[in-house]
Design a protein around this motif. Sequence first.
Motif, mmCIF file in Angstrom:
data_model
loop_
_atom_site.group_PDB
_atom_site.id
_atom_site.type_symbol
_atom_site.label_atom_id
_atom_site.label_comp_id
_atom_site.label_asym_id
_atom_site.label_seq_id
_atom_site.Cartn_x
_atom_site.Cartn_y
_atom_site.Cartn_z
ATOM 1 N N SER A 228 7.744 -31.469 -13.190
ATOM 2 C CA SER A 228 6.525 -30.675 -13.291
ATOM 3 C C SER A 228 5.994 -30.253 -11.928
ATOM 4 O O SER A 228 5.073 -29.459 -11.853
ATOM 5 N N LEU B 16 -5.044 -31.418 -16.073
ATOM 6 C CA LEU B 16 -5.544 -30.634 -14.951
ATOM 7 C C LEU B 16 -5.985 -31.562 -13.816
ATOM 8 O O LEU B 16 -5.689 -31.326 -12.644
ATOM 9 N N ILE B 19 -2.975 -32.886 -12.003
ATOM 10 C CA ILE B 19 -2.367 -31.847 -11.163
ATOM 11 C C ILE B 19 -3.195 -31.650 -9.898
ATOM 12 O O ILE B 19 -2.666 -31.603 -8.782
ATOM 13 N N ALA B 281 -2.236 -23.554 -13.148
ATOM 14 C CA ALA B 281 -2.205 -24.609 -14.159
ATOM 15 C C ALA B 281 -2.993 -24.190 -15.407
ATOM 16 O O ALA B 281 -2.544 -24.408 -16.536
#
Lengths: 384, 305
Positions: A228, B16, B19, B281
């Motif tokens: 990812s 989120l 990330i 994202a």
Amino acid sequence: MADTTTAIEPAAALAPVAGRSLWQDAWRRLRRNRAAIASAVVLLLMAFAGIAGPWFTPHPYDRIYPQYVRAPASLDAYPQEDTIIPQFVSALERARITIGEVEVDSSTVRAPVSDDKPLDPRIVRYVDRSDLFNNARLEDADGNPLAEGATSGVMVADVQRVRFYFGTDANGRDLLARILIGIRISLAIGVLASVMALVVGVAYGSIAGYVGGRLDNVMMRVVDILYSLPFIFFVILLVVFFGRNFVLIFIAIGCTEWLDMARIVRGQTLSLRRQEFVQAAEALGVGNRGILTRHIIPNTLGPVVVFVTLLVPKAILLESLLSFLGLGVQEPLTSLGLLISEGSDNMRSAPWLLIYPAVTLTAILFALNFLGDGLRDALDPKDR
Amino acid sequence: MILYVLRRLASAVPTLFLIVTISFFMIRLAPGGPFDLERPLDPVIMQNLQRAFGLDLPLWQQYLLYLGNLLQGDLGPSFTRRDFTVVDLFRYGLPVSIVIGGLALSIALVVGLVLGALAALRQNSWIDYAVVGTATFGITIPTFVIAPLLSLFFGVMMGWLPAGGWGTWKHAVLPITTLALPQIAIVARLTRGATIEALRSNHVRTARAYGLPAYVVVGAHALRGAVLPVVSYLGPTAAALLTGSVVVETIFGIPGIGRYFVQGALGRDYTLVMGTVVVIACFVIVFNLIVDILYAWLDPRVRYD
């Protein structure tokens, strides 16, 4: 004939029929696929050009010819006739002497020169310095070397003939030599990155699949997480940490491409380890290591080979993309991606700088894709 | 269904957050800073700059500050483009990227579906071979080769369209074409494969046996199943197209957001990189959700309850 011999000799009849292995079968199927064979030939030629070509080009890939910046591709030798006289005059003008009528014949150029002071023999260097001329000398009217102290004579120089079949780039370097080096670098990165992905992916995937259980779970979650992360992010980090160099680029590409390989090999391993021949090997007391290297890995190679041939063009593309973004190999070394990027900067004034590398890269990618498709058909007949 | 969407959106928050966290610390790991120049700055100026942008605080404080601002929709000031905030940069750039990417996506979808379905319906005819051959071309030739070649041919040699720049609709033609071509190829190939399979399936045979007209059989029954792989391919692709392409924007000189990530990472423009990561994202999450909803709508076997 064969029938009669087998009938007479029972021993021969008992001998096992020579079986065709998976690889022999695949080879027969591949040979019938003309596109794949043609692609393989193209690739071999390209590889040969990349490996041996740079030794045979008349110009080194990093030699700069300041007088021949963006010289168009041409089969004729440079310099062109109408540029010789202006170049000769401009070289001589730096010597600050009086120049007469310039004459050009097939291989030499001559001009009477004179000055109020005795001519300094060192002024020939002004002429020699140009890429167009060499072996400049001062002669008297009869063609003998000029006597010391003379105030007038003839400047003679040989015209240096050079050929740029693909033209020259914005810095005056021979494009043919640069494309050959670019092929070498691009193919090398493609192959090395794929080998790296192959080794890491096969080892990782086969261990995860063979051991199974919790270790498999953990190992595959790691793959998912790495998956990812954006590739460019990773490469930029590597490049800023370790600087730009050739080794780093294929390591970076290899590091991102082994994930798919690991997944494929794991899947194969999972189904292989339940099969009879593996159980037989276990029953015979073969160790884990032996089972993995002797039984499991060789049997996963079919899909792996197919995947590798498709990985090579992918790696070449990634390298080209990196070079395009300015993260790839460094000047004066070059790759096809870098050449295309330079070509697109110069395409208005020098379209050949874009066209030749673009055609070369496209040819390589096509050949690799066709070969990969051919191998898939050959090794995996049920997938047709 | 609404419950499912809400649940999915709620589960996007931790994703989120992860990330943001990973990329925040990753970009800080990289050596160098946004104010490094060839000639080092005066240390006092450097200190002032760092104080002005909050870089003198401990990293965890900066992280918490960033998270707090993010919750209020503030992506912070850009470090390298000093007159802009990151939100401003996206306000100017994102519409451009969305227009180009969106048009390319629509064209790819329509043309690819039609070509793929045609090839499947006339399997092994010249149409089929032409589509498959062209698709191989489109998939093999990379964008950074197509883009300058198109620009060279139509822009420089023929002079029909501007070779680069941004302004009128004419400027958008070549970039959209560049982006759409490979997608058309992939969509056509996926559609062709899936349609061939769907035409052999039982429910299509049943529809034929009922004597339904050919366009109903193909349009309503075969294609409905055949677009499933296309839909799942297009989810991440749509997110990538709409958030701009570095290559296309660089070659055609388009003021989109595709270049922000690479430029930001190279210039250590921390906030710009983070902003790009957050925006991309969000797009990925939203499009994955759309794909899943479309899936349920197209394929009645899929249920989310």
